[in-house]
Each structure stands twice: as C-alpha cells, then as structure tokens.
Design a protein around this motif. Structure first.
Motif, PDB file in Angstrom:
ATOM      1  N   TYR A 104      -2.783  27.200 117.169  1.00 47.34           N
ATOM      2  CA  TYR A 104      -2.786  26.014 116.312  1.00 47.34           C
ATOM      3  C   TYR A 104      -1.482  25.235 116.426  1.00 47.34           C
ATOM      4  O   TYR A 104      -1.472  24.003 116.287  1.00 47.34           O
ATOM      5  CB  TYR A 104      -3.091  26.432 114.870  1.00 47.34           C
ATOM      6  CG  TYR A 104      -4.417  27.155 114.806  1.00 47.34           C
ATOM      7  CD1 TYR A 104      -5.609  26.441 114.746  1.00 47.34           C
ATOM      8  CD2 TYR A 104      -4.488  28.543 114.870  1.00 47.34           C
ATOM      9  CE1 TYR A 104      -6.836  27.088 114.727  1.00 47.34           C
ATOM     10  CE2 TYR A 104      -5.709  29.206 114.853  1.00 47.34           C
ATOM     11  CZ  TYR A 104      -6.874  28.470 114.798  1.00 47.34           C
ATOM     12  OH  TYR A 104      -8.084  29.112 114.803  1.00 47.34           O
ATOM     13  N   SER A 154      -1.027  22.576 112.412  1.00 52.11           N
ATOM     14  CA  SER A 154      -0.352  23.825 112.731  1.00 52.11           C
ATOM     15  C   SER A 154      -0.985  24.955 111.917  1.00 52.11           C
ATOM     16  O   SER A 154      -1.778  24.714 110.996  1.00 52.11           O
ATOM     17  CB  SER A 154       1.137  23.723 112.402  1.00 52.11           C
ATOM     18  OG  SER A 154       1.312  23.689 110.983  1.00 52.11           O
ATOM     19  N   TYR A 155      -0.612  26.177 112.243  1.00 49.54           N
ATOM     20  CA  TYR A 155      -1.255  27.301 111.550  1.00 49.54           C
ATOM     21  C   TYR A 155      -0.951  27.297 110.056  1.00 49.54           C
ATOM     22  O   TYR A 155      -1.833  27.589 109.236  1.00 49.54           O
ATOM     23  CB  TYR A 155      -0.837  28.635 112.166  1.00 49.54           C
ATOM     24  CG  TYR A 155      -1.676  29.764 111.635  1.00 49.54           C
ATOM     25  CD1 TYR A 155      -3.027  29.868 111.968  1.00 49.54           C
ATOM     26  CD2 TYR A 155      -1.143  30.725 110.783  1.00 49.54           C
ATOM     27  CE1 TYR A 155      -3.821  30.890 111.473  1.00 49.54           C
ATOM     28  CE2 TYR A 155      -1.933  31.760 110.283  1.00 49.54           C
ATOM     29  CZ  TYR A 155      -3.261  31.833 110.634  1.00 49.54           C
ATOM     30  OH  TYR A 155      -4.048  32.841 110.134  1.00 49.54           O
ATOM     31  N   LYS A 156       0.267  26.942 109.679  1.00 51.85           N
ATOM     32  CA  LYS A 156       0.577  26.911 108.246  1.00 51.85           C
ATOM     33  C   LYS A 156      -0.241  25.850 107.530  1.00 51.85           C
ATOM     34  O   LYS A 156      -0.533  25.978 106.333  1.00 51.85           O
ATOM     35  CB  LYS A 156       2.075  26.674 108.022  1.00 51.85           C
ATOM     36  CG  LYS A 156       2.588  25.313 108.444  1.00 51.85           C
ATOM     37  CD  LYS A 156       4.063  25.165 108.136  1.00 51.85           C
ATOM     38  CE  LYS A 156       4.615  23.836 108.635  1.00 51.85           C
ATOM     39  NZ  LYS A 156       3.942  22.658 108.052  1.00 51.85           N
ATOM     40  N   ASP A 157      -0.648  24.807 108.268  1.00 52.40           N
ATOM     41  CA  ASP A 157      -1.471  23.754 107.671  1.00 52.40           C
ATOM     42  C   ASP A 157      -2.931  24.163 107.541  1.00 52.40           C
ATOM     43  O   ASP A 157      -3.615  23.760 106.601  1.00 52.40           O
ATOM     44  CB  ASP A 157      -1.388  22.474 108.511  1.00 52.40           C
ATOM     45  CG  ASP A 157       0.003  21.863 108.512  1.00 52.40           C
ATOM     46  OD1 ASP A 157       0.588  21.741 107.429  1.00 52.40           O
ATOM     47  OD2 ASP A 157       0.490  21.520 109.601  1.00 52.40           O
ATOM     48  N   ASN A 216      -2.591  38.351 102.152  1.00 54.47           N
ATOM     49  CA  ASN A 216      -2.242  36.930 102.069  1.00 54.47           C
ATOM     50  C   ASN A 216      -2.778  36.104 103.228  1.00 54.47           C
ATOM     51  O   ASN A 216      -2.532  34.904 103.306  1.00 54.47           O
ATOM     52  CB  ASN A 216      -0.726  36.749 101.941  1.00 54.47           C
ATOM     53  CG  ASN A 216       0.036  37.289 103.138  1.00 54.47           C
ATOM     54  OD1 ASN A 216      -0.563  37.710 104.123  1.00 54.47           O
ATOM     55  ND2 ASN A 216       1.358  37.291 103.042  1.00 54.47           N
ATOM     56  N   SER A 217      -3.517  36.732 104.131  1.00 51.57           N
ATOM     57  CA  SER A 217      -4.150  35.994 105.228  1.00 51.57           C
ATOM     58  C   SER A 217      -5.618  35.724 104.979  1.00 51.57           C
ATOM     59  O   SER A 217      -6.256  35.042 105.782  1.00 51.57           O
ATOM     60  CB  SER A 217      -4.007  36.780 106.549  1.00 51.57           C
ATOM     61  OG  SER A 217      -2.660  36.830 106.958  1.00 51.57           O
ATOM     62  N   PRO A 271      -1.794  32.344 115.588  1.00 49.49           N
ATOM     63  CA  PRO A 271      -1.067  31.169 115.079  1.00 49.49           C
ATOM     64  C   PRO A 271      -0.547  30.256 116.173  1.00 49.49           C
ATOM     65  O   PRO A 271      -0.486  29.034 116.001  1.00 49.49           O
ATOM     66  CB  PRO A 271       0.082  31.798 114.278  1.00 49.49           C
ATOM     67  CG  PRO A 271      -0.474  33.097 113.795  1.00 49.49           C
ATOM     68  CD  PRO A 271      -1.348  33.586 114.923  1.00 49.49           C
ATOM     69  N   LEU A 298      -4.199  27.463 107.655  1.00 49.75           N
ATOM     70  CA  LEU A 298      -4.482  28.751 107.001  1.00 49.75           C
ATOM     71  C   LEU A 298      -5.100  28.586 105.614  1.00 49.75           C
ATOM     72  O   LEU A 298      -6.055  29.314 105.275  1.00 49.75           O
ATOM     73  CB  LEU A 298      -3.203  29.594 106.921  1.00 49.75           C
ATOM     74  CG  LEU A 298      -3.353  30.955 106.228  1.00 49.75           C
ATOM     75  CD1 LEU A 298      -4.400  31.816 106.927  1.00 49.75           C
ATOM     76  CD2 LEU A 298      -2.007  31.683 106.163  1.00 49.75           C
ATOM     77  N   PRO A 299      -4.642  27.636 104.797  1.00 49.00           N
ATOM     78  CA  PRO A 299      -5.294  27.478 103.483  1.00 49.00           C
ATOM     79  C   PRO A 299      -6.787  27.156 103.589  1.00 49.00           C
ATOM     80  O   PRO A 299      -7.559  27.519 102.687  1.00 49.00           O
ATOM     81  CB  PRO A 299      -4.521  26.309 102.848  1.00 49.00           C
ATOM     82  CG  PRO A 299      -3.185  26.345 103.507  1.00 49.00           C
ATOM     83  CD  PRO A 299      -3.453  26.769 104.918  1.00 49.00           C
ATOM     84  N   LYS A 343      -8.714  30.341 104.348  1.00 48.98           N
ATOM     85  CA  LYS A 343      -8.815  31.140 103.120  1.00 48.98           C
ATOM     86  C   LYS A 343      -9.762  30.508 102.102  1.00 48.98           C
ATOM     87  O   LYS A 343     -10.419  31.211 101.331  1.00 48.98           O
ATOM     88  CB  LYS A 343      -7.421  31.311 102.523  1.00 48.98           C
ATOM     89  CG  LYS A 343      -6.489  32.123 103.409  1.00 48.98           C
ATOM     90  CD  LYS A 343      -5.040  32.063 102.950  1.00 48.98           C
ATOM     91  CE  LYS A 343      -4.849  32.776 101.622  1.00 48.98           C
ATOM     92  NZ  LYS A 343      -3.405  32.854 101.269  1.00 48.98           N
TER      93      LYS A 343
END
Length: 619
Positions: free
Chosen positions: A170, A182-185, A204-205, A167, A187-188, A191
């Motif tokens: 990113y 960023s990683y939270k942006d 959840n990853s 993470p 990650l979706p 997935k």
C-alpha cells in the motif's frame, strides 16, 4: 486405465463476507442432500456461453424509463454490495444497484462446492485469448477465467481466502501518486468491515464489529504436524496471523466464513439491509452503456427481461462491475484508448488507458503430494453431515495452509505464495474446471484419499496483459489477455521455479520421509519429449502449460497521470464528471495476497470519499 481421474473441488481467490447467518437448519437431511445432488447434476451438464446474447436478448424496440436515483451502482459484487450498504446509510440518498446475474443460494454458500458453481450461470464463462507464453495445456491454449455473474459477484464463487497483503504494498500505491492510500490510511477500512473471530490474532490489526466474519476452521487431522514440521525444517516458521505479523512463513488460512457458510458480500452487506427503503436492487440487469453528455455521466442503459431500460443519476454513476466488465462498459460508452475505440467505430469521449496495464497473479495448480495416510475417504452424504457440523472437507476449498516466501528478506513483502490443502474427493475433474486438455485427466494419477495438493502464485509479476473489446456490440465478450511469463528477462517464470524448488525440497525433509510423503511429478508429454524430466528447463515448460488467474487488477488503475491511469485517488474518472470506478480494477499494483479483502477495503474507503465530496457527516 489404472489411473484415478483427478478430482479437484476448487478454488481460489480472486475473491466473501457477512454478518452472515450460520447455515440454515435442515430438519430434513435427505432434502438437503437432494438439493446438493440436483446442483451437482446440473453443473455436470452445464454448457457455458460463448457470448452475452442471452443477457442482451431484446424482445422489444421500446426503451423504458426505470427511474431517477441519486446514485446508480453497476455490479452487486465484492465492491458494489459494500457501496450500496454504506451509501444508503444516508437516508436522504436513493441508490439503484444493478446486477447482471441472479441470486446466490444455499448451494453457492458451500465453499467446498466452489468448482461446481463455476459450471453454472453464476459464472460469466470467460476464457483468455489464445496465449503464446502460458496456458499452453489449455484447450486452444486458453485459460479459463472465472468471474462471478451473480449477487455478490466473484465473492459468491471464490475461495473466500482473506489475505490482505503486506503494508509495503500500500505504500507503493501512495508512491504511484495516490495520496491517502498508504497502509496507515487503509487499515481502518479493513478493520471497519471485519469481525474477526479466530485466535490467536494481532488484536489491533483486526476489526471486531464489522459485517465480515473472518475465521480459521478446524484443521484436517494429522495435516498440521506434517506441513508445519516440514517447513520448519526448511527454515520457514509458523505465523499465527499473516494479516497482522507481516513476516514470511507458514500459517493457517483465514477465510471470510461464519461457522460453515460462505460469507459473500451479498450475504454480508445486502442481506443485512434488505429493509432499507432507499435501496433498489435489480437483478438480471445487464448494463450496456453509461450515458455521457458533455463529459458528464447522466445515467445508464441496461437490458432486463428482454427490455431496454434507462435510469438516471442525480449525483453519480459508479461502475463496480469488476476488472473485466468495468473496462468493457467504459469502452462501450466512449471512455478508453482512442485508437482502439476508433478502430471499433465507437465515438471517443475521453482518451484513457482503460483495460491496459492489466496485472494478475499467475497460478500453477499441478503440484500434488502422496502420503501413506488416508485423510478423507467419505461419501457425499458423509461429507454433508460433517459440513452441517462445521467440519471439513466441504467447509472450505483446498487452501488449508498459506505459505508466504520472500527469497531475499523474510521481513519484506512476499515474492510467492503457496497454498496447500485437500481437493473434494467427490468434486469435478480438472478439465471441467480449467478446460485443460482432457488427456491430463488420465496422465495425472491423483488419489484424493491420500494425496494433498499445492498451488503456487507469483505475487509481483513484471508481465502485463490487457482487456479489450472484440467489437462495439455488448453481446460480444471482452478479450482478456493475461500474457503471463512474457517479460523479456524471464524474471516471472524464474520466480515460480524458485517456488517449485522449495516444493521439491519438502520431499527431502525428515517429516515428509517419516510420513511417506513425496511430490508426484506430473506426466506432461509436450515437456517430457523436449527436456529431461525434473530439470529446470522441464519445469519452465511445465509452468507454462497449466495456469489459472483470478486476481486481475489495474485495468482502470488509479493515479495522477492520464497516460497511465483511469481514475484519480478519489476514484473519479479523469475528465468525466459524476463518474467513478470502485472495484479491483482501480488497484494500481498487485499486492502480496489476494484481491478480495482489498476490494472490500477500497469500497469502504470510496463510500467515505463520496460522503466527503457531498459534505455528509459520517461516523
């Protein structure tokens, strides 16, 4: 000679997916074997190109119109195939997907035959420029650079390793001026593509419903206790899911694989939409120029079957040709460093640092360990029978385990990666894969039945390289300069040496001693004659001899400063309307992993950015 020739059925990265079918049923096993033997024979006889003349062999002076489309995508590789799928979800949009190479096939679907595919028309046939600080053991002090020229691009010829990085990687992208990365942006979008079928994993990853199957094949019998036990003694613990736990340690490798079959982006994202009427895929179509008028991209010029064609784009031209070919096409079209273009008499349309600030993971492949265990002693037919049963060794390349190491803090992103596994005992020689000096086939005594191999990669090098043009003629291949180990303070090579020391310490563990496992030190005359063998200076010399690269990024980097970047955070080329770049080249800084999974992610996110820009509602 007394020494066995080294047989490595390689390799790496760099850079495959699918709602893939499992491997086709072969009611006639002998026909399957003959198909494999034909391809192996052709690979051994193959002579690679020295330029792109074969692709630009124009037999007619007439220019033909190919049509008008909403979007033209250059390159059906790891990114282009994803974009073609996602953009044609909008039924009113038409997409032309242009690929310089031909089609993949059931031979290229076999990961264990990766090295043979390198010696075929599916590879561009690139070499680095002559180097001074690396690649010194290569012919003409060059490294071979394998890039896919085929439907699926490098995802059709790579090792299919699925390693996203940390993470923190990113977060650094965003800090460089790229809001929304960023990683939270992102990650979706990882997935969204993925259908993970291995366990245990961090639920959840990972995605469960995407096109991209990600799996961990069965282990080589006896290998896990040896490797995991030895690293445990060294204080590196097992990770079940390095794409979810984000700590350093040792793990089984995740592959883009369904059952036994390589899952390239062409298998994943193109095979599954072959009936869409709004997508046209044109193979053997080599793009020579993007048509830019009044700083607006209007279409492309390409050569196909000896004829020159033009195609027009209503909405956008998108270059997904990869971190070498996208810079080449942009510069031939007048977008690039002003002085470089002027020197080559190319009219400058937009002055941008195209091809500059190139980054890559320097790889060292000369580690191998001898044991008192026979892991594989199989004929080709025996290997193929196991393959059809989804068994090793051909189900993957030589990357059975991945070791991620941070030398200061185990919870921070890794400094180096090690990969350990087995070469294909029937595979091609080292020099045919990497074009090292042929002397090393005799000097390296690797016994594929009892030995396993190791690859070390430095993940965050300071050294910077470049991609430039040799001339203004698209027949000439671009000049790729990795420039490894050129940093003034020697940080890069010292980091690699620290990984070497860990490799040496494995031989000191009780687990290795109990299995008769020990590191075999290579014979390297240029270094043996200058330094004491096994010394730090000797290893520094050896590390500069045998290099390879396949994770090139940042040649069309994204950012908000036109002095240091080529595209903005929405991947639009600075100062040019209707032109984007969507491939590994936009990645601004190297990740703690491999570039294949991030490239697919970039394409997934880019598709949504495009839909946003054209106000298309999407799920």
């Amino acid at each position: 000679m007394g020494h066995l020739k080294i047989m490595w059925g390689f390799f790496l990265f760099i850079p495959d997916i699918l709602l893939c079918k499992g491997f086709a049923d072969h009611t006639n096993f002998e026909e399957f074997v003959k198909m494999v033997e034909r391809n192996i024979s052709a690979s051994k006889k193959y002579v690679g190109p020295t330029d792109n003349s074969k692709l630009v062999n124009v037999t007619s002076s007439t220019s033909y119109e190919f049509g008008t489309f909403d979007f033209i995508i250059i390159g059906a590789g790891a990114a282009g195939s994803v974009l073609a799928n996602r953009l044609t979800e909008v039924k009113q949009w038409t997409v032309l997907l242009l690929e310089a190479g031909g089609s993949d096939n059931e031979f290229s679907d076999i990961l264990g035959f990766q090295a043979y595919v390198y010696n075929s028309d599916m590879d561009w046939g690139y070499n680095s420029t002559t180097q001074k600080t690396c690649c010194l053991g290569g012919i003409n002090q060059q490294c071979r650079y394998h890039r896919g020229k085929v439907r699926g691009g490098s995802s059709t010829i790579n090792a299919a390793m699925y390693v996203r990085g940390h993470p923190e990687d990113y977060g650094r992208w965003e800090e460089l001026g790229n809001a929304g990365w960023s990683y939270k942006d992102v990650l979706p979008y990882f997935k969204k593509s993925e259908k993970a079928v291995f366990a245990p994993r961090i639920q959840n990853s990972h995605g469960d419903n995407g096109y991209l199957y990600v799996d961990i094949p069965h282990s080589t019998p006896g290998f896990d206790p040896l490797i995991f036990g030895a690293f445990e003694e060294l204080g590196l613990h097992k990770i079940n899911d390095y794409n979810g736990e984000y700590v350093n340690g040792i793990s089984k490798t995740q592959f883009a694989l369904k059952k036994n079959k390589r899952c390239s982006t062409s298998r994943a994202f193109l095979d599954t939409i072959r009936n869409r009427k709004n997508l046209e895929v044109s193979l053997n179509s080599f793009v020579t120029k993007i048509s830019i008028v009044n700083k607006t991209a209007h279409g492309v010029e390409f050569v196909k079957d000896g004829k020159v064609y033009t195609a027009k784009a209503r909405k956008e031209v998108i270059s997904s040709a990869g971190s070498v070919n996208s810079p080449q096409i942009l510069m031939l079209s007048g977008v690039g460093p002003r002085k470089h273009l002027e020197d080559l008499k190319i009219p400058v349309i937009q002055d941008l640092p195209v091809g500059q600030n190139s980054q890559d993971h320097p790889l060292f492949m000369m580690l191998h360990y001898r044991t008192n265990t026979t892991f594989y002693n199989l004929t080709l037919k025996e290997e193929l029978k196991l393959y059809l049963q989804n068994q090793r060794p051909l189900i993957t390349g030589p990357h059975e385990t991945v070791i991620l190491i941070n030398f200061q803090n185990s919870s921070r992103r890794a400094d180096v990666e090690m990969a350990l596994g087995f070469p294909d005992p029937t595979g091609p020689t080292l020099t045919s894969i990497f074009q090292f000096d042929p002397i090393y086939n005799e000097l390296l005594d690797i016994r594929p039945q009892t030995d396993f191999i190791g690859i070390i990669s430095q993940l965050h090098p300071k050294s910077r390289g470049s991609v430039t043009l040799k001339s203004n003629d698209p027949r000439d291949m671009p000049l790729v300069n990795p420039n490894f180990f050129s940093d003034e303070d020697g940080y890069d090579i010292e980091m690699m040496y620290r990984a070497i020391r860990i490799s040496e310490r494995l031989s000191e563990t009780e687990t290795f001693k109990n299995n008769g496992a020990t590191l075999v030190y290579p014979k390297v005359p240029p270094c043996d004659n200058l330094h004491e063998r096994k010394s730090r200076e000797w290893w520094h010399c050896v590390l500069r001899q045998f290099n390879w690269f396949g994770h090139q990024i940042a040649t069309t980097s994204m950012g908000n400063d036109t002095r240091t970047s080529v595209v903005n955070a929405r991947l639009l080329v600075h100062g040019i309307r209707k032109l984007r770049v969507v491939d590994a080249g936009v990645i601004p800084e190297e990740i703690s992993g491999h570039t294949y999974a991030p490239t697919v992610m970039v394409a997934e996110k880019a598709a949504d950015l495009i839909k946003e820009d054209f106000q298309i509602r999407y799920k």
